[in-house]
Design a protein around this motif. Sequence first.
Motif, PDB file in Angstrom:
ATOM      1  N   CYS A 276       0.865  -1.180   0.000  1.00 34.57           N
ATOM      2  CA  CYS A 276       0.000   0.000   0.000  1.00 34.57           C
ATOM      3  C   CYS A 276       0.895   1.220   0.000  1.00 34.57           C
ATOM      4  N   SER A 277       0.801   2.020  -1.051  1.00 28.68           N
ATOM      5  CA  SER A 277       1.691   3.163  -1.207  1.00 28.68           C
ATOM      6  C   SER A 277       0.933   4.347  -1.796  1.00 28.68           C
ATOM      7  N   ASP A 278       1.247   5.530  -1.327  1.00 28.59           N
ATOM      8  CA  ASP A 278       0.634   6.745  -1.849  1.00 28.59           C
ATOM      9  C   ASP A 278       1.282   7.207  -3.143  1.00 28.59           C
ATOM     10  N   THR A 279       2.426   6.620  -3.499  1.00 28.44           N
ATOM     11  CA  THR A 279       3.141   7.014  -4.710  1.00 28.44           C
ATOM     12  C   THR A 279       3.544   5.754  -5.483  1.00 28.44           C
ATOM     13  N   ASP A 280       4.069   5.972  -6.686  1.00 35.68           N
ATOM     14  CA  ASP A 280       4.597   4.865  -7.491  1.00 35.68           C
ATOM     15  C   ASP A 280       6.076   4.628  -7.228  1.00 35.68           C
ATOM     16  N   ASN A 281       6.668   5.376  -6.298  1.00 32.29           N
ATOM     17  CA  ASN A 281       8.052   5.132  -5.895  1.00 32.29           C
ATOM     18  C   ASN A 281       8.046   4.016  -4.855  1.00 32.29           C
ATOM     19  N   LEU A 282       8.370   2.818  -5.303  1.00 35.07           N
ATOM     20  CA  LEU A 282       8.227   1.634  -4.452  1.00 35.07           C
ATOM     21  C   LEU A 282       9.571   1.091  -3.986  1.00 35.07           C
ATOM     22  N   GLU A 283      10.588   1.923  -4.040  1.00 34.65           N
ATOM     23  CA  GLU A 283      11.936   1.476  -3.681  1.00 34.65           C
ATOM     24  C   GLU A 283      11.980   0.926  -2.256  1.00 34.65           C
ATOM     25  N   ASN A 284      11.238   1.565  -1.349  1.00 37.78           N
ATOM     26  CA  ASN A 284      11.229   1.118   0.047  1.00 37.78           C
ATOM     27  C   ASN A 284       9.869   0.563   0.460  1.00 37.78           C
ATOM     28  N   ALA A 285       9.144   0.048  -0.508  1.00 39.21           N
ATOM     29  CA  ALA A 285       7.800  -0.471  -0.223  1.00 39.21           C
ATOM     30  C   ALA A 285       7.870  -1.697   0.690  1.00 39.21           C
ATOM     31  N   ASN A 286       6.847  -1.840   1.498  1.00 35.70           N
ATOM     32  CA  ASN A 286       6.742  -2.991   2.403  1.00 35.70           C
ATOM     33  C   ASN A 286       5.897  -4.070   1.731  1.00 35.70           C
ATOM     34  N   TRP A 287       6.550  -4.879   0.905  1.00 37.27           N
ATOM     35  CA  TRP A 287       5.837  -5.919   0.164  1.00 37.27           C
ATOM     36  C   TRP A 287       5.448  -7.059   1.097  1.00 37.27           C
ATOM     37  N   GLN A 288       4.181  -7.490   0.994  1.00 37.63           N
ATOM     38  CA  GLN A 288       3.665  -8.604   1.783  1.00 37.63           C
ATOM     39  C   GLN A 288       3.108  -9.664   0.833  1.00 37.63           C
ATOM     40  N   ILE A 289       3.151 -10.913   1.253  1.00 36.82           N
ATOM     41  CA  ILE A 289       2.623 -11.997   0.423  1.00 36.82           C
ATOM     42  C   ILE A 289       1.106 -11.866   0.308  1.00 36.82           C
ATOM     43  N   LEU A 290       0.610 -11.810  -0.929  1.00 38.03           N
ATOM     44  CA  LEU A 290      -0.819 -11.821  -1.198  1.00 38.03           C
ATOM     45  C   LEU A 290      -1.250 -13.220  -1.649  1.00 38.03           C
ATOM     46  N   LEU A 291      -0.429 -13.839  -2.489  1.00 39.26           N
ATOM     47  CA  LEU A 291      -0.679 -15.201  -2.945  1.00 39.26           C
ATOM     48  C   LEU A 291       0.625 -15.984  -2.825  1.00 39.26           C
ATOM     49  N   PRO A 292       0.697 -16.960  -1.898  1.00 42.02           N
ATOM     50  CA  PRO A 292       1.920 -17.770  -1.794  1.00 42.02           C
ATOM     51  C   PRO A 292       2.190 -18.515  -3.103  1.00 42.02           C
ATOM     52  N   GLN A 293       3.423 -18.972  -3.265  1.00 49.59           N
ATOM     53  CA  GLN A 293       3.838 -19.605  -4.513  1.00 49.59           C
ATOM     54  C   GLN A 293       2.934 -20.782  -4.866  1.00 49.59           C
ATOM     55  N   GLN A 294       2.447 -20.785  -6.123  1.00 53.21           N
ATOM     56  CA  GLN A 294       1.502 -21.778  -6.615  1.00 53.21           C
ATOM     57  C   GLN A 294       2.015 -22.389  -7.918  1.00 53.21           C
ATOM     58  N   LYS A 295       1.827 -23.709  -8.072  1.00 55.71           N
ATOM     59  CA  LYS A 295       2.172 -24.372  -9.330  1.00 55.71           C
ATOM     60  C   LYS A 295       1.201 -23.937 -10.425  1.00 55.71           C
ATOM     61  N   LEU A 296       1.711 -23.825 -11.647  1.00 56.16           N
ATOM     62  CA  LEU A 296       0.897 -23.434 -12.800  1.00 56.16           C
ATOM     63  C   LEU A 296       0.864 -24.550 -13.834  1.00 56.16           C
ATOM     64  N   ASN A 297      -0.176 -24.514 -14.664  1.00 55.25           N
ATOM     65  CA  ASN A 297      -0.324 -25.463 -15.762  1.00 55.25           C
ATOM     66  C   ASN A 297      -0.327 -24.720 -17.092  1.00 55.25           C
ATOM     67  N   ALA A 298      -0.121 -25.461 -18.160  1.00 51.98           N
ATOM     68  CA  ALA A 298      -0.119 -24.887 -19.500  1.00 51.98           C
ATOM     69  C   ALA A 298      -1.532 -24.531 -19.929  1.00 51.98           C
ATOM     70  N   ASP A 299      -1.674 -23.375 -20.592  1.00 53.80           N
ATOM     71  CA  ASP A 299      -2.919 -23.011 -21.282  1.00 53.80           C
ATOM     72  C   ASP A 299      -4.140 -23.236 -20.375  1.00 53.80           C
ATOM     73  N   PHE A 300      -4.139 -22.574 -19.208  1.00 52.07           N
ATOM     74  CA  PHE A 300      -5.133 -22.893 -18.180  1.00 52.07           C
ATOM     75  C   PHE A 300      -5.504 -21.640 -17.390  1.00 52.07           C
ATOM     76  N   ILE A 301      -6.787 -21.578 -16.984  1.00 58.50           N
ATOM     77  CA  ILE A 301      -7.242 -20.507 -16.103  1.00 58.50           C
ATOM     78  C   ILE A 301      -7.112 -20.992 -14.662  1.00 58.50           C
TER      79      ILE A 301
END
Length: 338
Positions: A276-301
């Motif tokens: 969550c940032s008031d600007t597009d300067n994200l150099e010191n942004a506090n990034w938090q996990i929104l979606l943990p790492q997930q396996k993907l498949n080919a040509d799939f929704i």
Amino acid sequence: MAFTKVTEIIKESPAFAQLTDLAAARLGGKVLYATDDFFAEKENLIAPTRGIFIADKYTDRGKWMDGWESRRKRTPGHDWAIIQLATSGKIIGFDIDTNFFLGNHPPHASVEAAYLPDAPEDTNWETVAWKEILPKSHLDPGSQNFYECSSDEIYTHLRLHIYPDGGVARFRVYGEVFKDWNSVSTTEEIDLAAAINGGQAMACNDMFFSAMGNLIMPGRGVNMGDGWETKRNRTPNNRDWVILRLAHKGIVDRIIVDTCHFKGNYPDSCSIEACCSDTDNLENANWQILLPQQKLNADFIHEFGNEVQKGQVITHVRLNIFPDGGVSRLRIFGKIVR
């Protein structure tokens, strides 16, 4: 109002060319009218990609051209076309691209604009109170002709004038989407990242094969080129990434990662971070996990609901793919926070 010619024959696009093309057909833009499109159809003006050239292709009217081309004018006046933007917005700059129009390009062009949110397609366009936002300006043949626009007003329709006649391959209208967020309920689920709502692809580490902005276009990808695809990376444990600014601050309910058409080149897995940032300067942004790492498949929704770390109020997301590859679309569904 001041207008600046950015360059003569462009080698590098100006910064505004990274903004949303408000006129793009795939976003919902339309070419409603042209005084003459004898040689090449007006609808080509807002087609994706730059115009192409096929040497031996002809129609019963003459040489086939990938753009809008009027006949040689033998009477007083000049030609013009009406473009309805996909969404109302503030215009930052134009690209009047004469790609492959060499002996048949218009020497000059101008642009007028109007705010007509309820105008029917059969409007008498000559009676509209147009405002000039680009005065009569020089066009180079076979070139992207970039011009800045300093108008701060919101527009829905444009009139592109060419003097006196000829061909324009593409007309790009770069700017910022205007959406009346007061009309959107805080209980309504919307795609917070969608370009049509005002989402914007801000930065990525690689887009060798196709552009990051494709991720937030409407619909599913039409082919493998209509997505975000990075080069093959040989670095162990590589991560490619793209950052999107959401159209509005919000809380996420569910996420769709679509690998449509990516079969031998989809990423092995992905994760999404948010801040969550008031600007597009994200150099010191506090990034938090929104979606943990997930396996993907080919040509799939891939739809993720329970996996999403809910409750965060966010403005930006960072999609990470491991180790590389292509993603067609990213949807961030949620509710706005005022």
